[in-house]
Design a protein around this motif. Structure first.
Motif, short mmCIF file in Angstrom:
data_model
loop_
_atom_site.label_atom_id
_atom_site.label_comp_id
_atom_site.label_asym_id
_atom_site.label_seq_id
_atom_site.Cartn_x
_atom_site.Cartn_y
_atom_site.Cartn_z
N ASN A 120 17.60 5.81 2.18
CA ASN A 120 16.97 6.88 2.97
C ASN A 120 18.00 7.85 3.51
O ASN A 120 17.66 8.77 4.26
CB ASN A 120 16.14 6.29 4.13
CG ASN A 120 17.02 5.68 5.22
OD1 ASN A 120 18.21 5.44 5.02
ND2 ASN A 120 16.41 5.42 6.38
N ASP A 121 19.26 7.65 3.14
CA ASP A 121 20.36 8.45 3.68
C ASP A 121 21.46 8.48 2.62
O ASP A 121 22.06 7.45 2.30
CB ASP A 121 20.85 7.80 4.98
CG ASP A 121 21.99 8.56 5.66
OD1 ASP A 121 22.65 9.37 5.00
OD2 ASP A 121 22.22 8.32 6.86
N GLU A 163 18.50 5.06 -7.85
CA GLU A 163 17.15 5.48 -8.18
C GLU A 163 16.63 6.55 -7.22
O GLU A 163 15.47 6.96 -7.31
CB GLU A 163 16.20 4.27 -8.14
CG GLU A 163 16.55 3.17 -9.12
CD GLU A 163 16.14 3.50 -10.54
OE1 GLU A 163 15.49 4.54 -10.75
OE2 GLU A 163 16.47 2.71 -11.45
N GLY A 164 17.46 7.02 -6.29
CA GLY A 164 17.03 8.08 -5.39
C GLY A 164 16.50 7.56 -4.07
O GLY A 164 16.97 6.56 -3.52
N GLY A 165 15.48 8.25 -3.54
CA GLY A 165 14.91 7.90 -2.25
C GLY A 165 14.04 6.67 -2.30
O GLY A 165 13.66 6.18 -3.37
N LEU A 166 13.67 6.17 -1.13
CA LEU A 166 12.94 4.91 -1.04
C LEU A 166 11.58 4.97 -1.72
O LEU A 166 11.07 3.94 -2.16
CB LEU A 166 12.76 4.54 0.44
CG LEU A 166 14.03 4.32 1.25
CD1 LEU A 166 13.67 3.96 2.69
CD2 LEU A 166 14.90 3.24 0.63
N ALA A 190 0.81 -1.21 0.00
CA ALA A 190 0.00 0.00 0.00
C ALA A 190 0.85 1.27 0.00
O ALA A 190 0.47 2.28 -0.58
CB ALA A 190 -0.94 0.00 1.20
N VAL A 191 2.00 1.21 0.65
CA VAL A 191 2.86 2.40 0.74
C VAL A 191 4.18 2.22 0.00
O VAL A 191 4.93 3.18 -0.17
CB VAL A 191 3.15 2.76 2.21
CG1 VAL A 191 1.86 3.15 2.91
CG2 VAL A 191 3.86 1.64 2.94
N GLY A 192 4.47 1.00 -0.43
CA GLY A 192 5.76 0.67 -1.02
C GLY A 192 6.58 -0.13 -0.03
O GLY A 192 6.69 0.25 1.14
N GLU A 193 7.11 -1.25 -0.48
CA GLU A 193 7.82 -2.15 0.43
C GLU A 193 9.03 -1.50 1.08
O GLU A 193 9.30 -1.71 2.27
CB GLU A 193 8.23 -3.41 -0.33
CG GLU A 193 7.04 -4.25 -0.78
CD GLU A 193 7.43 -5.37 -1.72
OE1 GLU A 193 8.59 -5.82 -1.66
OE2 GLU A 193 6.58 -5.80 -2.51
N ALA A 194 9.77 -0.70 0.31
CA ALA A 194 10.95 -0.06 0.88
C ALA A 194 10.56 0.93 1.97
O ALA A 194 11.19 0.98 3.04
CB ALA A 194 11.73 0.65 -0.22
N VAL A 195 9.53 1.72 1.71
CA VAL A 195 9.08 2.70 2.70
C VAL A 195 8.56 2.00 3.95
O VAL A 195 8.89 2.38 5.08
CB VAL A 195 7.98 3.59 2.09
CG1 VAL A 195 7.35 4.49 3.16
CG2 VAL A 195 8.55 4.45 0.96
N TYR A 196 7.77 0.95 3.76
CA TYR A 196 7.21 0.22 4.90
C TYR A 196 8.32 -0.40 5.75
O TYR A 196 8.31 -0.29 6.98
CB TYR A 196 6.26 -0.87 4.40
CG TYR A 196 5.56 -1.63 5.48
CD1 TYR A 196 4.40 -1.12 6.08
CD2 TYR A 196 6.02 -2.87 5.92
CE1 TYR A 196 3.74 -1.82 7.08
CE2 TYR A 196 5.37 -3.57 6.93
CZ TYR A 196 4.23 -3.04 7.50
OH TYR A 196 3.59 -3.74 8.50
N SER A 197 9.30 -1.03 5.10
CA SER A 197 10.38 -1.67 5.85
C SER A 197 11.23 -0.64 6.59
O SER A 197 11.62 -0.87 7.74
CB SER A 197 11.26 -2.49 4.90
OG SER A 197 10.57 -3.59 4.38
N ALA A 198 11.51 0.47 5.95
CA ALA A 198 12.31 1.51 6.61
C ALA A 198 11.59 2.05 7.84
O ALA A 198 12.23 2.41 8.83
CB ALA A 198 12.63 2.63 5.63
N ARG A 199 10.27 2.11 7.79
CA ARG A 199 9.51 2.54 8.96
C ARG A 199 9.58 1.51 10.07
O ARG A 199 9.65 1.87 11.26
CB ARG A 199 8.05 2.79 8.57
CG ARG A 199 7.85 4.03 7.71
CD ARG A 199 6.40 4.14 7.24
NE ARG A 199 6.21 5.31 6.38
CZ ARG A 199 5.07 5.57 5.71
NH1 ARG A 199 4.04 4.73 5.82
NH2 ARG A 199 4.98 6.65 4.96
N LEU A 200 9.58 0.23 9.70
CA LEU A 200 9.74 -0.81 10.72
C LEU A 200 11.08 -0.68 11.43
O LEU A 200 11.16 -0.80 12.66
CB LEU A 200 9.66 -2.19 10.07
CG LEU A 200 8.32 -2.71 9.60
CD1 LEU A 200 8.50 -4.06 8.90
CD2 LEU A 200 7.34 -2.87 10.77
#
Length: 225
Positions: free
Chosen positions: A194-195, A216-219, A148-158
């Motif tokens: 993310n950094d 490819e840039g940011g997550l 729903a939010v993108g796997e990379a974004v979701y994992s980085a939030r975890l």
């Protein structure tokens, strides 16, 4: 034991040097709690010792990194360690994370929330390379939330507070070269972070697995992988 390859050794030292130079500061918003950077070393905690974990762990061990394979049952990894060679070891997940400056996740995506809950605090400030893909038929509700939010974004939030790299997700384990064939390998590896400070180490890891990095840039740009 380092590989006798000056080009790859130079890439490794460049990446680690760049991270050490920026290790004293981290850009965060005023509302965020500052994250203390962990010392970056060439030790990789490979969380997961399945096909993907072994494919990458073996390549990185041969390239000169100290690879520690980690699962819930490290006592069962003798054959994995022997195949990797080059000083590779096995340890519990907690022990591997404690020793490593770089952590690679190669587990079923549905395991990520549990790993984050148990070990997320110990990972803060370290480099985390996530090679996992979410599949709803296997990972259930976690996959739905991630997609729903993108796997990379979701994992980085975890794994809040990690210096997060999304890479290697487009390749199956069997498609990686062997350490003996890595010099002649020819494939591209898109990656996002993310950094910005981890780009050097991400590219060193990709090169040392035989790939060509494609930034490819940011997550948020990793929706397709």
């Amino acid at each position: 034991m380092m590989r006798s390859n000056p080009v790859r050794a130079a890439r490794l030292l460049l990446g680690l040097g760049a991270l050490l130079l920026c290790a004293s500061s981290l850009s965060v918003s005023a509302a965020e709690e500052p994250v203390e950077r962990a010392p970056i070393s060439s030790t990789i905690a490979m969380i997961g010792a399945g096909n993907m974990g072994q494919a990458l762990g073996n390549l990185w061990a041969a390239a000169g990194y100290h690879v520690i394979f980690a699962t819930r049952h490290p006592e069962e990894l003798d054959a994995v360690v022997e195949r990797a060679g080059h000083g590779a070891e096995a340890a519990s997940v907690a022990e591997a994370i404690e020793q490593a400056g770089i952590i690679a996740l190669a587990v079923p995506y549905g395991a990520e929330p549990g790993i984050a809950k148990a070990h997320g605090a110990a990972m803060r400030g370290k480099v985390l390379v996530d090679v996992n893909n979410a599949f709803e038929r296997r990972d259930g509700e976690v996959a739905k939330k991630a997609e729903a939010v993108g796997e990379a974004v979701y994992s980085a939030r975890l794994f809040e507070g990690t210096r997060f790299v999304r890479a290697f997700n487009l390749k199956g384990a069997s498609s990686f070269p062997t350490p003996q064939d890595v010099e002649s390998a020819d494939y591209e590896v898109p990656y996002t972070v993310n950094d910005e400070s981890v780009r050097h180490i991400a590219e060193a890891l990709i090169h040392d697995a035989g790939g060509t990095p494609v930034y490819e840039g940011g997550l948020e740009n990793a929706r397709e992988y």
